[in-house]
Design a protein around this motif. Structure first.
Motif, mmCIF file in Angstrom:
data_model
loop_
_atom_site.group_PDB
_atom_site.id
_atom_site.type_symbol
_atom_site.label_atom_id
_atom_site.label_comp_id
_atom_site.label_asym_id
_atom_site.label_seq_id
_atom_site.Cartn_x
_atom_site.Cartn_y
_atom_site.Cartn_z
ATOM 1 N N SER A 146 7.331 -1.212 -0.568
ATOM 2 C CA SER A 146 6.044 -1.575 -1.160
ATOM 3 C C SER A 146 4.967 -0.696 -0.552
ATOM 4 O O SER A 146 4.748 -0.711 0.658
ATOM 5 N N PHE A 147 4.280 0.089 -1.386
ATOM 6 C CA PHE A 147 3.244 1.021 -0.943
ATOM 7 C C PHE A 147 1.925 0.529 -1.530
ATOM 8 O O PHE A 147 1.745 0.507 -2.743
ATOM 9 N N ASN A 148 0.976 0.107 -0.661
ATOM 10 C CA ASN A 148 -0.267 -0.494 -1.124
ATOM 11 C C ASN A 148 -1.466 0.308 -0.647
ATOM 12 O O ASN A 148 -1.592 0.600 0.543
ATOM 13 N N VAL A 149 -2.361 0.641 -1.576
ATOM 14 C CA VAL A 149 -3.605 1.325 -1.245
ATOM 15 C C VAL A 149 -4.737 0.314 -1.399
ATOM 16 O O VAL A 149 -4.987 -0.190 -2.493
ATOM 17 N N SER A 150 -5.411 0.022 -0.302
ATOM 18 C CA SER A 150 -6.430 -1.026 -0.268
ATOM 19 C C SER A 150 -7.662 -0.639 -1.077
ATOM 20 O O SER A 150 -7.930 0.536 -1.339
ATOM 21 N N SER A 151 -8.451 -1.660 -1.434
ATOM 22 C CA SER A 151 -9.720 -1.418 -2.112
ATOM 23 C C SER A 151 -10.700 -0.693 -1.203
ATOM 24 O O SER A 151 -11.696 -0.140 -1.671
ATOM 25 N N LYS A 152 -10.432 -0.681 0.109
ATOM 26 C CA LYS A 152 -11.297 0.007 1.064
ATOM 27 C C LYS A 152 -10.812 1.418 1.380
ATOM 28 O O LYS A 152 -11.347 2.071 2.264
ATOM 29 N N ALA A 153 -9.787 1.883 0.657
ATOM 30 C CA ALA A 153 -9.203 3.194 0.955
ATOM 31 C C ALA A 153 -9.494 4.209 -0.141
ATOM 32 O O ALA A 153 -8.727 5.145 -0.360
ATOM 33 N N SER A 154 -10.611 4.047 -0.837
ATOM 34 C CA SER A 154 -10.947 4.936 -1.939
ATOM 35 C C SER A 154 -11.049 6.380 -1.462
ATOM 36 O O SER A 154 -11.641 6.669 -0.416
ATOM 37 N N GLY A 155 -10.478 7.293 -2.239
ATOM 38 C CA GLY A 155 -10.506 8.709 -1.898
ATOM 39 C C GLY A 155 -9.291 9.183 -1.137
ATOM 40 O O GLY A 155 -9.245 10.342 -0.715
ATOM 41 N N SER A 156 -8.298 8.333 -0.973
ATOM 42 C CA SER A 156 -7.093 8.719 -0.228
ATOM 43 C C SER A 156 -6.305 9.782 -0.989
ATOM 44 O O SER A 156 -6.251 9.788 -2.218
ATOM 45 N N ALA A 157 -5.708 10.691 -0.216
ATOM 46 C CA ALA A 157 -4.834 11.721 -0.772
ATOM 47 C C ALA A 157 -3.413 11.427 -0.318
ATOM 48 O O ALA A 157 -3.126 11.403 0.875
ATOM 49 N N ILE A 158 -2.520 11.173 -1.276
ATOM 50 C CA ILE A 158 -1.146 10.753 -0.972
ATOM 51 C C ILE A 158 -0.180 11.775 -1.563
ATOM 52 O O ILE A 158 -0.250 12.075 -2.762
ATOM 53 N N LYS A 159 0.696 12.270 -0.729
ATOM 54 C CA LYS A 159 1.693 13.242 -1.194
ATOM 55 C C LYS A 159 3.086 12.678 -0.965
ATOM 56 O O LYS A 159 3.411 12.232 0.139
ATOM 57 N N LEU A 160 3.889 12.707 -2.016
ATOM 58 C CA LEU A 160 5.276 12.253 -1.928
ATOM 59 C C LEU A 160 6.172 13.472 -2.085
ATOM 60 O O LEU A 160 6.311 14.015 -3.195
#
Length: 643
Positions: A355-369
């Motif tokens: 489970s990968f969760n991006v919070s409402s407080k993490a706007s602007g995150s850059a995620i690379k898989l």
């Protein structure tokens, strides 16, 4: 065993002229009387080189200890070297204590008074010392009930939480009469006793050690291998380890492993069991390697780090709190749950995340898989760019501004649009095309057709007719009759009522990791801790208290009833309810969500999972957050709803 273990430690010199500057001229020939309750600790510290006394060799155990002397001991225990750029008017740059004060400020042990002063030479009180130690050792209260000191009323508001956290951990104790004496000057003997209780064992030689046990362990030098460890408390890998390596083999750590030192080759845990790891090394990245059968319940990351899980066990939870794009975090290996709680630059190098969760407080995150990386379910509650060739089985988009370079196998849209492969798609999965260009017809801006002739000119005949070209006639321009326009009566537009702030949603893990320990957030953390304790049964939460026969007893928290579940304690269908302090808003929590009632206008507002204000509709507890609204705890999450 304890005495022999401390004998094996490398010499850890505390310069007497700095740590305990002597003010007494007593003769060294006079035997110094050491209080019996601190005799063992003082003897041990002298043997380790932590105490050497003043110029006459006296420790002066009954003298008060000054702030700069106290933090000098802490600096040497942790081997702090980084100095703060902050200056204070009462700390001259040339003062003998300037460096120790600066290191303590950089480490977060000391904070100025807000007026540019830090009072370096004042004698510490007992509550001041407890606060400083709680900061550097990360000692926090669990929220469980406690027996207060008999002089509890004398504790300052800024020290109370720290003092009781230290008491709960067993690091401080009161007098036989149960008093803490918070304003009493701390003696040197008391300082050693308090610090020794908190420190536990200290490894300062960079060597190999095995077969050790105790409460806490501090490692302040790189290069060693520590094996067959059994510690009920915390392990502190301090900044003194620098960019060096450290290995823990077959270690059982009941508390937290704090990683504040180490380089990219690396802090290694092999065949070990750790409940929680906290990585915080702002100066440079650190690599944490899990091998063999190592199990880790939770890993909290607050700075640049690389986590490599080569263990055959899945890491339970990884929480990323970096909050800066420069602090890149990467994971390789299997993780059950990963939460990005602040804006982050994250890379999944390989392995699987459940489970990968991006919070409402993490706007602007850059995620690379990266290719080979696999995510079973990704939930994005704020703007994030997901790139790379990794696989996402299912994605749920709850926030605007989300983009994927590769489309997830299954996509659920709770936002207006999402970008996939450089193209925008709406919530129905249809491609959003740009608006069509203009037709280019006559009269259109930028059109290609011929302009129509000017109406005041006659057309010129064709040359082959031989007819003369007529003289064009010009029609006189009529003079317009001026008209007086009435002056409009100005109207005052009503000031619109501002919309309440949108609810903020948190998973249990996010709330426990990011909420403060005071106020409504502190009470929420306390309740969440109870809910996740398998031994917690609401109806018998405290064996010394007879539970009232309430329908909604599931929300019972503590025997003092600091948290009141409901003002409708016996009304079926209402799990929890609160009335705000202005007696304007009544909040009701049921199995169908939250309802807010404005008692002045009778206006009702509903909040639910369908409305994307709650994780689910079964509300267990409502907590008033002063005048801002409530914290709503449901079966699976926490929502801060603003009124």
């Amino acid at each position: 065993m304890k005495f022999k273990w401390k004998q094996t430690l490398g010499v850890f010199a505390v310069v007497s002229s700095v740590a305990f500057t002597g003010v007494s001229t007593a003769s060294a020939e006079v035997a110094e009387k050491i209080p019996a309750w601190a005799a063992e600790e003082i003897a041990s510290w002298k043997e380790m080189g932590l105490l050497k006394g003043n110029q006459e060799g006296l420790v002066l155990p009954n003298d008060g200890i000054r702030k700069t002397e106290f933090v000098a001991l802490i600096n040497r225990i942790f081997n702090f070297s980084e100095e703060s750029g902050q200056s204070f008017t009462d700390v001259p740059k040339t003062a003998w204590y300037a460096s120790d004060i600066s290191k303590a400020v950089a480490a977060g042990a000391l904070i100025g008074n807000g007026e540019g002063r830090i009072h370096p030479l004042e004698v510490l009180t007992r509550e001041q010392a407890a606060l400083i130690l709680s900061r550097v050792f990360n000692v926090t209260a669990s929220g469980n009930s406690f027996v207060p000191f008999t002089d509890d009323a004398q504790l300052a508001g800024w020290s109370k939480e720290a003092v009781y956290a230290m008491k709960e951990a067993g690091y401080v104790a009161g007098t036989p009469q149960g008093a803490f004496q918070p304003k009493k000057a701390l003696t040197r003997a008391e300082a050693v006793k308090m610090m020794n209780n908190t420190m536990g064992l200290l490894v300062a030689d960079g060597g190999d050690h095995s077969g050790t046990s105790g409460s806490n362990l501090i490692v302040n030098t790189a290069g060693g291998t520590l094996s067959d460890l059994n510690f009920s408390g915390n392990v502190y890998i301090t900044p003194g380890v620098g960019e060096g390596n450290l290995s823990l083999i077959n270690a059982k750590i009941g508390g937290v492993v704090y990683i504040n030192g180490g380089g990219m080759n690396s802090i290694t845990l092999t065949d070990s069991h750790v409940g929680r790891i906290v990585i915080s090394k702002p100066a440079s990245p650190v690599r944490v390697l899990l091998k063999g059968k190592t199990t880790a319940g939770k890993i909290d990351v607050t700075s640049a780090a690389r986590i490599v899980n080569e263990s055959d066990q899945t890491v339970s939870t990884v929480n990323v709190f970096t909050g800066a794009s420069a602090d890149a975090v990467s994971v390789s290996g299997n993780v059950n749950e990963l939460n990005v709680i602040a804006p982050a630059s994250f890379t999944l190098e390989g392995g699987q995340i459940g489970s990968f969760n991006v919070s409402s407080k993490a706007s602007g995150s850059a995620i690379k898989l990266n290719k080979g990386g696999f995510v079973k379910k990704m939930t994005l509650n704020s703007a994030a760019a997901v790139t790379g060739e990794g696989t996402i089985t299912e994605a749920v988009v709850n926030g605007e501004g989300v983009s994927f370079s590769v489309k997830p196998d299954k996509l659920t849209m709770n936002a207006e649009k999402v970008r996939i492969g450089g193209q925008d798609f709406d919530a129905s999965g249809h491609l959003i095309t740009s608006a069509a260009g203009n037709s280019g017809g006559a009269g259109s801006s930028g059109g290609t057709g011929s302009s129509p002739p000017t109406p005041t000119q006659a057309p010129t005949p064709s040359p082959d007719t031989g007819s003369p070209t007529p003289t064009p006639t010009t029609k006189p321009t009529p003079t317009p009759t001026p008209t007086t326009k009435p002056t409009p009566t100005p109207t005052t537009k009503p000031t619109p009522t501002p919309e309440p702030k949108a609810p903020e949603m948190y998973t249990y893990a996010e709330a426990l990791s990011s909420f403060s320990s005071t106020g409504a957030e502190g009470l929420a953390k306390q309740y969440l801790t109870f809910l996740q304790d398998p031994s917690y049964t609401p109806s018998i939460a405290n064996k010394d208290v007879t539970m009232p026969n309430l329908v909604n007893a599931i929300t019972f928290v503590n025997y003092e009833f600091n948290i009141k579940p409901s003002i409708f304690a016996s009304m079926r269908g209402i799990n929890t309810s609160v009335l705000d302090k202005t007696r304007t808003y009544l909040w009701i929590g049921t199995d169908s969500g939250v309802t807010k009632i404005n008692l002045k206008s009778n206006e009702m507002t509903s909040y639910s999972a369908q409305g994307k204000q709650l994780y689910d509709d079964k509300v267990l507890l409502l907590l008033p957050d002063e005048s801002t609204g409530v914290l709503a705890i449901t079966q699976t999450g926490v929502s801060h709803i603003y009124q």
